[in-house]
Design a protein around this motif. Structure first.
Motif, PDB file in Angstrom:
ATOM      1  N   LEU A  85     -66.761-108.956 -11.794  1.00 16.93           N
ATOM      2  CA  LEU A  85     -66.689-109.821 -11.556  1.00 16.93           C
ATOM      3  C   LEU A  85     -65.896-109.558 -10.015  1.00 16.93           C
ATOM      4  O   LEU A  85     -64.287-109.463 -10.897  1.00 16.93           O
ATOM      5  N   GLU A  86     -65.552-109.658  -9.636  1.00 19.76           N
ATOM      6  CA  GLU A  86     -64.848-111.046  -8.242  1.00 19.76           C
ATOM      7  C   GLU A  86     -63.982-111.884  -8.801  1.00 19.76           C
ATOM      8  O   GLU A  86     -64.979-112.107  -8.950  1.00 19.76           O
ATOM      9  N   GLN A  98     -65.508-114.928  -7.449  1.00 20.18           N
ATOM     10  CA  GLN A  98     -66.911-115.465  -8.582  1.00 20.18           C
ATOM     11  C   GLN A  98     -65.853-116.021  -9.520  1.00 20.18           C
ATOM     12  O   GLN A  98     -66.146-117.033 -10.380  1.00 20.18           O
ATOM     13  N   TYR A 105     -74.638-113.897 -18.341  1.00 23.77           N
ATOM     14  CA  TYR A 105     -74.876-113.074 -17.310  1.00 23.77           C
ATOM     15  C   TYR A 105     -74.037-111.208 -17.498  1.00 23.77           C
ATOM     16  O   TYR A 105     -74.219-110.472 -16.830  1.00 23.77           O
ATOM     17  N   GLN A 122     -72.730-106.488 -11.334  1.00 20.80           N
ATOM     18  CA  GLN A 122     -71.847-107.982 -11.021  1.00 20.80           C
ATOM     19  C   GLN A 122     -72.925-109.420 -10.878  1.00 20.80           C
ATOM     20  O   GLN A 122     -73.553-109.907 -10.696  1.00 20.80           O
ATOM     21  N   ILE A 168     -72.852-113.719  -9.838  1.00 18.10           N
ATOM     22  CA  ILE A 168     -72.647-114.619  -8.883  1.00 18.10           C
ATOM     23  C   ILE A 168     -73.251-115.448  -9.965  1.00 18.10           C
ATOM     24  O   ILE A 168     -74.249-116.090  -9.781  1.00 18.10           O
ATOM     25  N   SER A 182     -72.448-118.482  -7.599  1.00 16.11           N
ATOM     26  CA  SER A 182     -72.138-119.300  -6.812  1.00 16.11           C
ATOM     27  C   SER A 182     -71.918-118.621  -5.158  1.00 16.11           C
ATOM     28  O   SER A 182     -70.376-118.235  -4.961  1.00 16.11           O
ATOM     29  N   GLU A 183     -72.476-118.925  -4.104  1.00 18.30           N
ATOM     30  CA  GLU A 183     -72.420-118.678  -3.096  1.00 18.30           C
ATOM     31  C   GLU A 183     -71.781-119.714  -2.336  1.00 18.30           C
ATOM     32  O   GLU A 183     -71.998-120.964  -2.696  1.00 18.30           O
TER      33      GLU A 183
END
Length: 92
Positions: free
Chosen positions: A56-57, A60, A81, A86, A88, A90-91
């Motif tokens: 998880l970045e 995010q 998840y 990775q 994600i 939402s963008e």
């Protein structure tokens, strides 16, 4: 899940309530940015531990926290998840 002092000498599992089932643990890597072959390393970690997890970045993480605060992400859905890749939410 193998709780092996050889693999993880810090015995992290001792910090959890004994009523939490062994099948309710996941690993999560958090970083500002993932690059290179981290996806194969996630799979290797999963194979070594017998546990599913993800990466998880931070961006995010903040998006997920916002979605949760707005009632759009149920924290009980987080295990969905954990697919050794990775995450994600939402963008932007």
């Amino acid at each position: 899940m193998e709780r092996s002092q050889t693999i993880t000498p810090n015995k992290w599992w001792n910090g959890f309530n004994s009523h939490i089932p062994k099948t309710s643990h996941y690993f999560l890597w958090i970083s500002s940015y993932f690059s290179g072959h981290f996806d194969s390393q996630i799979i290797e970690t999963s194979n070594l531990t017998g546990v599913l997890g993800g990466a998880l970045e931070v961006r995010q993480l903040l998006i997920g926290a916002d979605l949760n605060n707005r009632g759009l992400l149920n924290p009980n859905d987080l295990p969905k998840y954990m697919k050794n890749k990775q995450i994600i939410f939402s963008e932007l």
